[in-house]
Design a protein around this motif. Structure first.
Motif, PDB file in Angstrom:
ATOM      1  N   ALA A   1       6.462 -19.470 -28.529  1.00 46.98           N
ATOM      2  CA  ALA A   1       7.410 -20.576 -28.392  1.00 46.98           C
ATOM      3  C   ALA A   1       6.967 -21.794 -29.206  1.00 46.98           C
ATOM      4  O   ALA A   1       7.784 -22.426 -29.882  1.00 46.98           O
ATOM      5  CB  ALA A   1       7.573 -20.949 -26.922  1.00 46.98           C
ATOM      6  N   GLY A   2       5.685 -22.097 -29.157  1.00 48.69           N
ATOM      7  CA  GLY A   2       5.179 -23.269 -29.882  1.00 48.69           C
ATOM      8  C   GLY A   2       5.293 -23.142 -31.389  1.00 48.69           C
ATOM      9  O   GLY A   2       5.661 -24.102 -32.075  1.00 48.69           O
ATOM     10  N   SER A   3       4.994 -21.960 -31.910  1.00 44.73           N
ATOM     11  CA  SER A   3       5.092 -21.776 -33.369  1.00 44.73           C
ATOM     12  C   SER A   3       6.549 -21.825 -33.826  1.00 44.73           C
ATOM     13  O   SER A   3       6.850 -22.354 -34.894  1.00 44.73           O
ATOM     14  CB  SER A   3       4.435 -20.468 -33.795  1.00 44.73           C
ATOM     15  OG  SER A   3       5.113 -19.356 -33.235  1.00 44.73           O
ATOM     16  N   ALA A   4       7.461 -21.294 -33.012  1.00 40.50           N
ATOM     17  CA  ALA A   4       8.884 -21.356 -33.359  1.00 40.50           C
ATOM     18  C   ALA A   4       9.377 -22.802 -33.327  1.00 40.50           C
ATOM     19  O   ALA A   4      10.130 -23.231 -34.216  1.00 40.50           O
ATOM     20  CB  ALA A   4       9.699 -20.496 -32.400  1.00 40.50           C
ATOM     21  N   ALA A   5       8.943 -23.565 -32.331  1.00 41.04           N
ATOM     22  CA  ALA A   5       9.330 -24.982 -32.252  1.00 41.04           C
ATOM     23  C   ALA A   5       8.779 -25.751 -33.449  1.00 41.04           C
ATOM     24  O   ALA A   5       9.499 -26.554 -34.067  1.00 41.04           O
ATOM     25  CB  ALA A   5       8.831 -25.593 -30.945  1.00 41.04           C
ATOM     26  N   ALA A   6       7.527 -25.505 -33.789  1.00 46.06           N
ATOM     27  CA  ALA A   6       6.920 -26.185 -34.936  1.00 46.06           C
ATOM     28  C   ALA A   6       7.663 -25.839 -36.222  1.00 46.06           C
ATOM     29  O   ALA A   6       7.903 -26.714 -37.065  1.00 46.06           O
ATOM     30  CB  ALA A   6       5.448 -25.811 -35.049  1.00 46.06           C
ATOM     31  N   ALA A   7       8.049 -24.572 -36.376  1.00 46.19           N
ATOM     32  CA  ALA A   7       8.750 -24.148 -37.589  1.00 46.19           C
ATOM     33  C   ALA A   7      10.116 -24.810 -37.704  1.00 46.19           C
ATOM     34  O   ALA A   7      10.481 -25.318 -38.776  1.00 46.19           O
ATOM     35  CB  ALA A   7       8.893 -22.626 -37.615  1.00 46.19           C
ATOM     36  N   VAL A   8      10.898 -24.815 -36.623  1.00 49.77           N
ATOM     37  CA  VAL A   8      12.242 -25.395 -36.712  1.00 49.77           C
ATOM     38  C   VAL A   8      12.172 -26.897 -36.976  1.00 49.77           C
ATOM     39  O   VAL A   8      12.969 -27.435 -37.751  1.00 49.77           O
ATOM     40  CB  VAL A   8      13.110 -25.066 -35.469  1.00 49.77           C
ATOM     41  CG1 VAL A   8      12.685 -25.834 -34.233  1.00 49.77           C
ATOM     42  CG2 VAL A   8      14.584 -25.335 -35.759  1.00 49.77           C
ATOM     43  N   ILE A   9      11.218 -27.573 -36.375  1.00 50.93           N
ATOM     44  CA  ILE A   9      11.083 -29.016 -36.608  1.00 50.93           C
ATOM     45  C   ILE A   9      10.596 -29.275 -38.029  1.00 50.93           C
ATOM     46  O   ILE A   9      11.145 -30.119 -38.743  1.00 50.93           O
ATOM     47  CB  ILE A   9      10.147 -29.649 -35.560  1.00 50.93           C
ATOM     48  CG1 ILE A   9      10.830 -29.601 -34.181  1.00 50.93           C
ATOM     49  CG2 ILE A   9       9.786 -31.077 -35.940  1.00 50.93           C
ATOM     50  CD1 ILE A   9       9.915 -29.925 -33.017  1.00 50.93           C
ATOM     51  N   ALA A  10       9.584 -28.540 -38.454  1.00 49.90           N
ATOM     52  CA  ALA A  10       9.050 -28.733 -39.803  1.00 49.90           C
ATOM     53  C   ALA A  10      10.104 -28.459 -40.861  1.00 49.90           C
ATOM     54  O   ALA A  10      10.280 -29.254 -41.797  1.00 49.90           O
ATOM     55  CB  ALA A  10       7.835 -27.834 -40.019  1.00 49.90           C
ATOM     56  N   TYR A  11      10.835 -27.354 -40.740  1.00 47.29           N
ATOM     57  CA  TYR A  11      11.822 -27.002 -41.749  1.00 47.29           C
ATOM     58  C   TYR A  11      13.085 -27.858 -41.675  1.00 47.29           C
ATOM     59  O   TYR A  11      13.903 -27.822 -42.586  1.00 47.29           O
ATOM     60  CB  TYR A  11      12.175 -25.512 -41.672  1.00 47.29           C
ATOM     61  CG  TYR A  11      11.136 -24.633 -42.338  1.00 47.29           C
ATOM     62  CD1 TYR A  11      10.977 -24.638 -43.723  1.00 47.29           C
ATOM     63  CD2 TYR A  11      10.294 -23.819 -41.588  1.00 47.29           C
ATOM     64  CE1 TYR A  11      10.028 -23.848 -44.345  1.00 47.29           C
ATOM     65  CE2 TYR A  11       9.345 -23.020 -42.201  1.00 47.29           C
ATOM     66  CZ  TYR A  11       9.211 -23.048 -43.582  1.00 47.29           C
ATOM     67  OH  TYR A  11       8.265 -22.258 -44.202  1.00 47.29           O
ATOM     68  N   THR A  12      13.224 -28.635 -40.629  1.00 47.61           N
ATOM     69  CA  THR A  12      14.345 -29.579 -40.562  1.00 47.61           C
ATOM     70  C   THR A  12      13.995 -30.869 -41.297  1.00 47.61           C
ATOM     71  O   THR A  12      14.845 -31.462 -41.948  1.00 47.61           O
ATOM     72  CB  THR A  12      14.712 -29.884 -39.096  1.00 47.61           C
ATOM     73  OG1 THR A  12      15.114 -28.661 -38.466  1.00 47.61           O
ATOM     74  CG2 THR A  12      15.857 -30.883 -39.006  1.00 47.61           C
ATOM     75  N   TYR A  13      12.748 -31.288 -41.217  1.00 49.39           N
ATOM     76  CA  TYR A  13      12.360 -32.584 -41.777  1.00 49.39           C
ATOM     77  C   TYR A  13      11.529 -32.505 -43.054  1.00 49.39           C
ATOM     78  O   TYR A  13      11.367 -33.515 -43.734  1.00 49.39           O
ATOM     79  CB  TYR A  13      11.601 -33.386 -40.716  1.00 49.39           C
ATOM     80  CG  TYR A  13      12.475 -33.718 -39.536  1.00 49.39           C
ATOM     81  CD1 TYR A  13      13.513 -34.641 -39.662  1.00 49.39           C
ATOM     82  CD2 TYR A  13      12.298 -33.103 -38.317  1.00 49.39           C
ATOM     83  CE1 TYR A  13      14.340 -34.941 -38.595  1.00 49.39           C
ATOM     84  CE2 TYR A  13      13.114 -33.400 -37.237  1.00 49.39           C
ATOM     85  CZ  TYR A  13      14.135 -34.318 -37.379  1.00 49.39           C
ATOM     86  OH  TYR A  13      14.957 -34.617 -36.320  1.00 49.39           O
ATOM     87  N   ILE A  14      11.006 -31.332 -43.386  1.00 53.07           N
ATOM     88  CA  ILE A  14      10.138 -31.206 -44.562  1.00 53.07           C
ATOM     89  C   ILE A  14      10.628 -30.052 -45.430  1.00 53.07           C
ATOM     90  O   ILE A  14      10.825 -28.938 -44.943  1.00 53.07           O
ATOM     91  CB  ILE A  14       8.670 -30.919 -44.140  1.00 53.07           C
ATOM     92  CG1 ILE A  14       8.158 -31.992 -43.187  1.00 53.07           C
ATOM     93  CG2 ILE A  14       7.766 -30.808 -45.360  1.00 53.07           C
ATOM     94  CD1 ILE A  14       6.863 -31.608 -42.486  1.00 53.07           C
ATOM     95  N   ASP A  15      10.771 -30.310 -46.713  1.00 53.84           N
ATOM     96  CA  ASP A  15      11.142 -29.243 -47.645  1.00 53.84           C
ATOM     97  C   ASP A  15       9.855 -28.564 -48.097  1.00 53.84           C
ATOM     98  O   ASP A  15       9.248 -28.926 -49.106  1.00 53.84           O
ATOM     99  CB  ASP A  15      11.921 -29.803 -48.837  1.00 53.84           C
ATOM    100  CG  ASP A  15      12.477 -28.712 -49.729  1.00 53.84           C
ATOM    101  OD1 ASP A  15      12.219 -27.522 -49.461  1.00 53.84           O
ATOM    102  OD2 ASP A  15      13.174 -29.054 -50.701  1.00 53.84           O
ATOM    103  N   ILE A  16       9.434 -27.578 -47.342  1.00 53.14           N
ATOM    104  CA  ILE A  16       8.178 -26.885 -47.591  1.00 53.14           C
ATOM    105  C   ILE A  16       8.297 -25.968 -48.803  1.00 53.14           C
ATOM    106  O   ILE A  16       7.335 -25.739 -49.517  1.00 53.14           O
ATOM    107  CB  ILE A  16       7.746 -26.096 -46.336  1.00 53.14           C
ATOM    108  CG1 ILE A  16       7.478 -27.077 -45.189  1.00 53.14           C
ATOM    109  CG2 ILE A  16       6.523 -25.234 -46.606  1.00 53.14           C
ATOM    110  CD1 ILE A  16       7.281 -26.438 -43.842  1.00 53.14           C
ATOM    111  N   GLY A  17       9.485 -25.447 -49.031  1.00 52.80           N
ATOM    112  CA  GLY A  17       9.699 -24.525 -50.136  1.00 52.80           C
ATOM    113  C   GLY A  17       9.347 -23.102 -49.719  1.00 52.80           C
ATOM    114  O   GLY A  17       8.982 -22.835 -48.582  1.00 52.80           O
ATOM    115  N   ALA A  18       9.448 -22.195 -50.671  1.00 53.72           N
ATOM    116  CA  ALA A  18       9.080 -20.801 -50.403  1.00 53.72           C
ATOM    117  C   ALA A  18       7.573 -20.757 -50.174  1.00 53.72           C
ATOM    118  O   ALA A  18       6.800 -21.426 -50.859  1.00 53.72           O
ATOM    119  CB  ALA A  18       9.483 -19.920 -51.567  1.00 53.72           C
TER     120      ALA A  18
END
Length: 183
Positions: A94-111
């Motif tokens: 759950a924590g990794s999924a939450a971190a991913a959705v928040i990160a990919y909403t606010y940061i353009d990490i790229g491929a």
């Protein structure tokens, strides 16, 4: 005639209180519910992201994997609630999924490492906000479940220690006098 009035050694074990049982059931239910919500949203929305491919997997495939792993974690906390590794696994899922959705909403990490660029700077897509809330709640409930499982483990281990102490007290020995004690 002398009658032994001592209670048997197993009588020193404390029965599980109603509060411990209710707490365990509540944590199991809350964590599993949050993980199932996360899984349902990921399964439902996966096809939206099938076209977003990376070198290894598409975003839709990642969504399906996340959904499957969330279901496994939900089943784990329901089936094995006193095993702390199950709660740790649920918290990580759950924590990794939450971190991913928040990160990919606010940061353009790229491929990244063969995965597609999943940057999506909006909370508008169907289910995204509900999934994020469920993931955050699931991580928090799973961490509470981890603490509960560790407390139950400690509590179940303590009767053995209190039984030894009671036996020594009954025999008139202090712990310092006990064989093998290095004080």
């Amino acid at each position: 005639m002398h009658t032994n009035t001592r209670a048997p050694a197993h009588a020193s074990r404390r029965p599980q209180t109603g509060r411990e049982t209710i707490t365990g059931y509540a944590l199991r239910l809350a964590t599993a519910t949050a993980l199932v919500i996360d899984a349902v949203v990921h399964f439902q929305d996966a096809y939206f992201y099938d076209a977003n491919t990376g070198a290894l997997l598409s975003q839709g495939q990642l969504f399906r994997i996340q959904a499957g792993v969330a279901l496994v974690a939900a089943l784990g906390v329901l089936a094995f609630p006193k095993r702390w590794p199950v709660w740790l696994f649920a918290a990580l899922v759950a924590g990794s999924a939450a971190a991913a959705v928040i990160a990919y909403t606010y940061i353009d990490i790229g491929a990244l490492a063969g995965l597609p660029n999943m940057y999506e700077p909006s909370w508008g897509p169907p289910g995204k906000l509900a999934s994020a809330i469920a993931e955050i709640a699931g991580a928090l409930f799973a961490l509470a479940g981890l603490a509960w499982a560790l407390a139950m483990r400690r509590r179940e281990a303590s009767p053995a220690r209190s039984t030894r102490a009671a036996q020594m007290a009954h025999s008139g020995m202090d712990q310092e006098e006990a064989p093998g004690h290095q004080g």
